[in-house]
Design an enzyme around this catalytic site. Structure first.
Site, short mmCIF file in Angstrom:
data_model
loop_
_atom_site.label_atom_id
_atom_site.label_comp_id
_atom_site.label_asym_id
_atom_site.label_seq_id
_atom_site.Cartn_x
_atom_site.Cartn_y
_atom_site.Cartn_z
N GLY A 1 3.04 4.72 -1.49
CA GLY A 1 2.55 3.49 -1.18
C GLY A 1 1.17 3.14 0.12
O GLY A 1 0.79 4.18 0.58
N HIS A 2 1.35 2.05 0.49
CA HIS A 2 0.24 1.40 1.20
C HIS A 2 0.20 1.65 2.36
O HIS A 2 1.51 2.11 3.07
CB HIS A 2 -1.10 0.29 1.17
CG HIS A 2 0.82 -0.68 2.01
ND1 HIS A 2 0.29 -1.94 1.65
CD2 HIS A 2 1.81 -0.55 1.69
CE1 HIS A 2 1.18 -2.97 1.74
NE2 HIS A 2 2.02 -2.05 1.66
N ASN A 3 -0.85 2.58 3.12
CA ASN A 3 -0.14 3.00 4.46
C ASN A 3 0.02 3.47 5.29
O ASN A 3 1.09 4.68 5.80
CB ASN A 3 0.43 2.47 5.81
CG ASN A 3 0.04 0.51 5.59
OD1 ASN A 3 -1.69 0.51 5.62
ND2 ASN A 3 0.55 -0.20 5.34
#
Length: 348
Positions: free
Chosen positions: A240-242
């Site tokens: 996922g992002h980040n």
């Protein structure tokens, strides 16, 4: 292509170790059960010693401790037979180097930088202002969008995609169908609908990272999603992002890492693991396949397992013994409760 041939002495001259027996020539690595006289095999686990005696392998890689049981066989004695086998396998299957040139059907934007040593395959695309290092291989139908930076000897297999603004270190390998830098799953509820949050970060992969087929690494919402040097991610993994993943961590297939998770270095994450978001996993953590990680792991070196709930491997193994007996234990408990209740009534 003519198969490579190495004598045992040539192998040990390159890789170390000690050969014993005849200095035979071998042409490939094979499992003990399948190996023939022209093959070399290996014994990584002593419990399979009987297979060595039954094998037709011309030579076997063994540890010094195991070697004493195989007098009369052609051996290579190594400190770590499994690692040594991997290095021998690489001798017979060397890394393919780029054949410089751009296929006539490839599209390379005029502002892109593509050294002559790079190989650009059929129907591949290199976007504007993207910079490739020396010796990259961008194979058929692979896409590198605009403003990307790729280090030396990066390989994108057919149909791999790198979205705009991403950075790949040296010797990164992206397998077919993988997508690096697609939008992260960022949404804000607007009362009656979802408003998409622009994902303005990118993805940065360190040197020697390998990404398996159909794996997705989402770009960050505001800062980059990052993967450290030497980390290997299997097929069909979602990052996922980040997320921030350290160096030399391995993640097996079907695992889903939720957004904003920080994973340390030298972690081992089994297949089918799922995590909640916004947690931290310490260095050198091992997580067994199928585990649901519901909270941060702050102590380095922990070995965790269990479908649900997550616990240490030792606790999970101890408790798993009782899972199939829960129904029986429940019946016994109800019987004891009834007996205690009856005894209480009789005493009145």
């Amino acid at each position: 292509m003519i198969p490579a041939t190495y004598t045992l002495s040539q192998i040990t001259a390159r890789l170390g170790g000690e050969w014993r027996g005849e200095d035979i020539s071998v042409t490939a690595v094979r499992p003990l059960a399948d190996a023939q006289a022209e093959h070399i095999s290996f014994l990584a686990n002593p419990k399979y010693k009987a297979e060595v005696h039954d094998s037709s392998a011309g030579a076997v890689i063994v540890s010094a401790k195991a070697a004493d049981g195989f007098e009369g066989r052609n051996l290579i004695v190594a400190d770590d037979p499994y690692l040594y086998f991997a290095k021998v396998a690489r001798l017979f299957s060397p890394v393919v180097k780029a054949r410089g040139g751009i296929h006539p059907t490839a599209v390379v934007e005029p502002s892109a930088t593509v050294p002559a040593s790079c190989e650009i395959g059929a129907n591949a695309y290199i976007g504007a202002n993207t910079v490739l290092g020396e010796g990259c291989r961008i194979l058929a139908n692979a896409v590198v969008q605009h403003d990307c930076k790729l280090g030396d000897e990066v390989v994108l297999h057919p149909n791999a995609v790198v979205y705009y603004g991403c950075t790949l270190g040296r010797r990164v390998e992206i397998h077919s169908g993988a997508v690096i830098g697609a939008d992260g799953f960022g949404l804000a509820f607007a009362g009656d609908s979802w408003f998409k949050i622009p994902q303005t970060g990118a993805v940065t992969l360190g040197d020697d990272v390998e990404i398996g087929s159909n794996t997705n690494i989402d770009r960050g919402a505001m800062s980059d999603t990052t993967v450290g040097n030497g980390t290997k991610i299997d097929n069909q993994v979602q990052i996922g992002h980040n997320c921030k993943i350290g160096s030399h961590t391995v993640i097996a297939a079907k695992t889903g890492i939720s957004g904003s998770v920080t994973i340390g270095s030298y972690c081992i994450i089994g297949g089918g693991v799922g995590t909640v978001g916004h947690i931290e996993i310490a260095d050198k953590t091992t997580i067994g396949g199928g585990t649901s990680v519901t909270h941060s792991i702050t102590e380095s070196g922990k070995h965790l397992a269990g479908i649900f709930p997550m616990s240490t491997h030792k606790e999970w193994a101890r408790n798993a013994v009782y899972i199939h007996r829960l129904s029986e234990m429940n019946k016994r408990l109800k019987t004891l409760e009834q007996q205690l209740s009856d005894a209480g009534q009789d005493s009145k």
